[in-house]
Enzyme design. Structure first.
Site, PDB file in Angstrom:
ATOM      1  N   ASP A 221       0.847  -1.208   0.000  1.00  0.00           N
ATOM      2  CA  ASP A 221       0.000   0.000   0.000  1.00  0.00           C
ATOM      3  C   ASP A 221       0.875   1.249   0.000  1.00  0.00           C
ATOM      4  O   ASP A 221       0.621   2.214  -0.727  1.00  0.00           O
ATOM      5  CB  ASP A 221      -0.997  -0.006   1.171  1.00  0.00           C
ATOM      6  CG  ASP A 221      -0.359  -0.337   2.506  1.00  0.00           C
ATOM      7  OD1 ASP A 221       0.805  -0.775   2.539  1.00  0.00           O
ATOM      8  OD2 ASP A 221      -1.041  -0.164   3.545  1.00  0.00           O
ATOM      9  N   ASP A 245       0.984  -7.200 -10.603  1.00  0.00           N
ATOM     10  CA  ASP A 245      -0.041  -6.910 -11.606  1.00  0.00           C
ATOM     11  C   ASP A 245      -0.562  -5.491 -11.390  1.00  0.00           C
ATOM     12  O   ASP A 245      -0.649  -4.693 -12.319  1.00  0.00           O
ATOM     13  CB  ASP A 245      -1.181  -7.929 -11.487  1.00  0.00           C
ATOM     14  CG  ASP A 245      -2.304  -7.641 -12.468  1.00  0.00           C
ATOM     15  OD1 ASP A 245      -1.998  -7.339 -13.634  1.00  0.00           O
ATOM     16  OD2 ASP A 245      -3.487  -7.698 -12.061  1.00  0.00           O
TER      17      ASP A 245
HETATM   18  C1  IPM Z   1      -1.314  -8.618 -17.075  1.00  0.00           C
HETATM   19  C2  IPM Z   1      -2.784  -8.867 -17.214  1.00  0.00           C
HETATM   20  C3  IPM Z   1      -3.080 -10.336 -16.928  1.00  0.00           C
HETATM   21  C4  IPM Z   1      -2.667 -10.618 -15.497  1.00  0.00           C
HETATM   22  C5  IPM Z   1      -4.536 -10.755 -17.194  1.00  0.00           C
HETATM   23  C6  IPM Z   1      -4.983 -10.409 -18.588  1.00  0.00           C
HETATM   24  C7  IPM Z   1      -4.743 -12.204 -16.899  1.00  0.00           C
HETATM   25  O1  IPM Z   1      -3.501  -8.004 -16.390  1.00  0.00           O
HETATM   26  O2  IPM Z   1      -0.536  -9.299 -17.773  1.00  0.00           O
HETATM   27  O3  IPM Z   1      -0.931  -7.769 -16.281  1.00  0.00           O
HETATM   28  O4  IPM Z   1      -3.444 -10.400 -14.570  1.00  0.00           O
HETATM   29  O5  IPM Z   1      -1.542 -11.059 -15.306  1.00  0.00           O
HETATM   30 MG    MG Z   2      -2.328  -6.545 -15.436  1.00  0.00          MG
END
Ligand code: IPM
Ligand code: MG
Length: 357
Positions: A221, A245
């Site tokens: 965070d 992500d």
């Molecule tokens: C990324 C995307 C993917 C993930 C999705 C499309 C599954 O958001 O490559 O960052 O979550 O890894």
């Molecule tokens: Mg992503």
């Protein structure tokens, strides 16, 4: 040497077409024998084969030196069963190719600084390498699913890392930092999650093997906030799958153009390269998507899979020069700049590269 090209859905095919032009130009100029094989993945594969990752595609990916992927997904497939969703192909490829290390450089191009919603003095000179673990965490941990408990539906996912998984991604982070500014920030949530407590412990252990690298730990965070407040403090950020992500999308906005950010997903034997952005179905087929993230992913491919760092630099230089000359695709275009389409952008890069190489 074979490269598997998996354009996928939405703008995937048009941006990959430009990347292929670039690869062809390099192969000709440098007399490299690069064979390209094109396969279906995602919704495009689902429509024809009834599954998002056909065996033929997986087989080719497994047998190629590298994979270049466009993008997968789109509203057309939003309502298909979970295991058939285009995104499952991406996750299956990561898992089957063992692509545990995802490198997402966040670099602010001086020419595009005004495209960022953040102030120039905050983001200027930002150069971060986000290293996201890609084959573990809640993305793959079991048990998972939606079950019934006492008449209520319960959704379950498992956050899980074993120490070996943490150790190998930590090593990549420290090794990368040695080639950069020698700073690693490891991001976790160890004030709440046991999984993160282990993460922090193991990263610290690996850190001892790299005494020259300064290691800092940061809660996720706080990191989300620090990225917007003072992005220049970061050199290499290493983190788990889910946190990576989220933080890498945030990082993309620092640069102002998600259309410019490449990525590399590396394993022991395989590698896959893809732009960070999605399939952008709303602009697909209009020759307006920005192919530069895919072209810069090709640069990463030459650097990490084809042992041609000089060619990687040449591609990056070509892109920078074209931006400097004022050429822009629609999403980063401002008054006074030269608005061009997807294929024109590809042609310009090819032209510049032919001069440089
Ligand atoms: C990324 C995307 C993917 C993930 C999705 C499309 C599954 O958001 O490559 O960052 O979550 O890894
Ligand atoms: Mg992503």
């Amino acid at each position: 040497m074979e490269i598997a090209i998996l354009p996928g859905d939405g703008i995937g095919p048009e941006i990959c077409r430009e990347a292929v032009k670039v690869i062809r130009t390099i192969a000709e100029k440098r007399n490299l024998k690069l064979d390209m094989w094109e396969g279906l993945v995602g919704g495009a594969a689902l429509d024809i084969y009834g599954k998002p990752l056909p065996e033929e595609t997986l087989e080719k990916a497994l047998n190629s030196r590298a994979v270049l992927l466009g993008a997968v997904g789109g509203p057309k497939w939003d309502h298909v069963e979970y295991h058939l969703r285009p995104e499952r192909a991406l996750l299956a490829l990561r898992e089957r190719l063992g692509l545990y290390a995802n490198l997402r450089p966040v670099v602010v191009f001086p020419e595009l600084i005004s495209a960022s919603p953040l102030k120039e003095e905050v983001i200027k000179d930002t150069d971060i390498l986000i290293i996201r673990e890609l084959t573990g965490d809640v993305y793959f941990g079991t048990p998972r699913g939606i079950i019934k408990e006492n008449g209520k539906r319960v959704g379950i996912n498992t956050m899980r890392y074993d120490e070996e998984e943490i150790r190998r991604i930590a090593r990549i982070a420290f090794e990368s930092a040695m080639k950069r500014k020698k700073k690693v920030t490891s991001v976790d949530k160890s004030n709440v999650l046991e999984c993160s407590v282990l993460w922090r412990e193991v990263v610290s252990e690996v850190g001892k093997e790299f005494p020259e690298v300064e290691l800092k730990h940061m809660y996720v965070d706080n990191c989300a906030m620090q990225l917007l407040w003072n992005p220049r403090q970061f050199d290499v950020i290493v983190t788990s799958n889910l946190f990576g992500d989220i933080l890498s999308d945030e990082g993309a906005m620092i640069t102002g153009s998600i259309g410019l950010l490449p990525s590399a997903s590396l394993g022991v034997k395989h590698a896959m390269y893809e732009p960070i952005h999605g399939s952008a179905p709303d602009i697909a087929g209009q020759n307006s998507a920005n192919p530069l993230a895919t072209i810069l992913s090709v640069a990463m491919m030459f650097r990490h899979s084809l042992a041609e760092p000089g060619i990687a630099l040449a591609i990056e230089e070509a892109v920078r020069l074209i931006l400097k000359e004022g050429y822009r695709t629609k999403e980063i275009w401002h008054d006074g700049e030269k608005l061009i389409g997807t294929s024109e952008m590809g042609d310009l890069v090819v032209g510049k590269l032919s001069e440089i190489l």
